[in-house]
Motif scaffolding. Sequence first.
Motif, PDB file in Angstrom:
ATOM      1  N   GLU A  35       0.828  -1.203   0.000  1.00  0.00           N
ATOM      2  CA  GLU A  35       0.000   0.000   0.000  1.00  0.00           C
ATOM      3  C   GLU A  35       0.863   1.255   0.000  1.00  0.00           C
ATOM      4  O   GLU A  35       0.625   2.185  -0.773  1.00  0.00           O
ATOM      5  CB  GLU A  35      -0.933  -0.013   1.210  1.00  0.00           C
ATOM      6  N   ARG A  94       1.324   3.822  -3.301  1.00  0.00           N
ATOM      7  CA  ARG A  94       0.876   5.209  -3.131  1.00  0.00           C
ATOM      8  C   ARG A  94       2.021   6.185  -3.370  1.00  0.00           C
ATOM      9  O   ARG A  94       1.855   7.215  -4.036  1.00  0.00           O
ATOM     10  CB  ARG A  94       0.301   5.418  -1.735  1.00  0.00           C
ATOM     11  N   GLU A 153       1.035   9.519  -5.272  1.00  0.00           N
ATOM     12  CA  GLU A 153       1.834  10.578  -4.662  1.00  0.00           C
ATOM     13  C   GLU A 153       3.199  10.738  -5.329  1.00  0.00           C
ATOM     14  O   GLU A 153       3.981  11.605  -4.931  1.00  0.00           O
ATOM     15  CB  GLU A 153       2.028  10.298  -3.166  1.00  0.00           C
TER      16      GLU A 153
END
Length: 450
Positions: A345, A349, A354
């Motif tokens: 995760e 991300r 991001e």
Amino acid sequence: MNMLRETDAPYRSVIAWAPRFVTGPGELSGLSVLVKDNIETADMPTTAGSLALINNAPGRDAPVVTRLREAGAVIVGKANLSEWANIRSTNSISGWSAVGGQTRNPYDAERTPCGSSAGSAVAVAIGLVPVAIGTETDGSITCPASVNGVVGFKPTVGLVSRTHIVPISHSQDTAGPIATTVEDAAIVLTVIAGSDPADPATAEADARKVDYRAALDAGSLRGARLGVMRFIVGNYSTEAQAEFERALTALRAAGADIVEITEPPADFRALGGWEIQVLMSELKHDLNAYLASTNPTQVPTRTLADLIAFNEAEPREMELFGQELFLRAEATGGLEEPVYVEARERSFRAAGPEGIDRLMSTNNVVALIAPTTSRAWTNDREDDDDGQGSASRLAAIAGYPHLTVPMGFDRGMPIGLSFIGGKWDDARILSLGHAYEQRTRERRPPPLTQ
């Protein structure tokens, strides 16, 4: 099946197997294609370079091979690779496998061909075939393409099926084309892209794929805003950085707007640790599932634990390096283990939403660029001329497209320019690379083919 004759010795470190074959009509009618020796074909063994899989011939084509054959391509053989796609050991040797030996860089035999798709890239570089299929988890298409002076494309994960390909990571693995031109890569990608019911990651592929050759536009750099990943450029050799500055001049001359991006994504420096945790957990799970799908009379090693035991008992496997990563993977606790769930995760991300996505949206750019890597390092383990710089990690972890195109030379060795985009941006990335390639024509064949 036919193994290569002894008279074919000059190519034995590039091609692992050669079949009898026939051709047929289609978009690729008569096109000679090599596939990496971790991709199953019905007429040749699939070994991933390991003696443990030397008899692995389940008589089935991977969907990517089926698509090539249906388009009329001739699968002329299997390309050597870094054994187990460089995932057995932290000290593995790029381009070496116990089955195929050492593949060498045709620009300098004392330097690495990189990996793990070493044979695929070298075969294209020397003109043995116009196109080969490689696979990438992190850098395994783009690095060998770069250091052997050819084009390599890692598609969006989920655009091309991974069924019947010896796996590392279902989060990051993909097959992709290696070719002498972006146009050739685009033609082949159009054929191999598409949904596969056996690979859930490809559920959107049919809806997302386009005719990638038709989407190429030699004028696509005009007005395109490209983001320079300055936060990694300083890691490259001085020569690679100089060639990159020359490439930026060419991009500006073609009408591109160059945007300097100096700050890395948040958690950029943590990505490596998270990635290795993901790869280790998924390697154990995915490789065990693959081994279970093989014929037990051909492949007695049914689990990763069996492979570890096989290697310990086989001197030819262990004479050059060990299996620390196999041991680490075997010690993982499965895909429900919190440390894996958290690492996947966080890494996705940080690299995707991001990372690449935020870098592109914040800076209003359509692609990110950097040198793919520096010159090929030497094969001498005692030499301090190590690999310097890599553009592959963000796209690899996010599962986003990454193209490398010949950019120039670093002390006589080829280096590539990377174009990286968002998920499903494959057509745009190929078009931008095509426009740069058409303007600069930087590729020069290796000396042995001149």
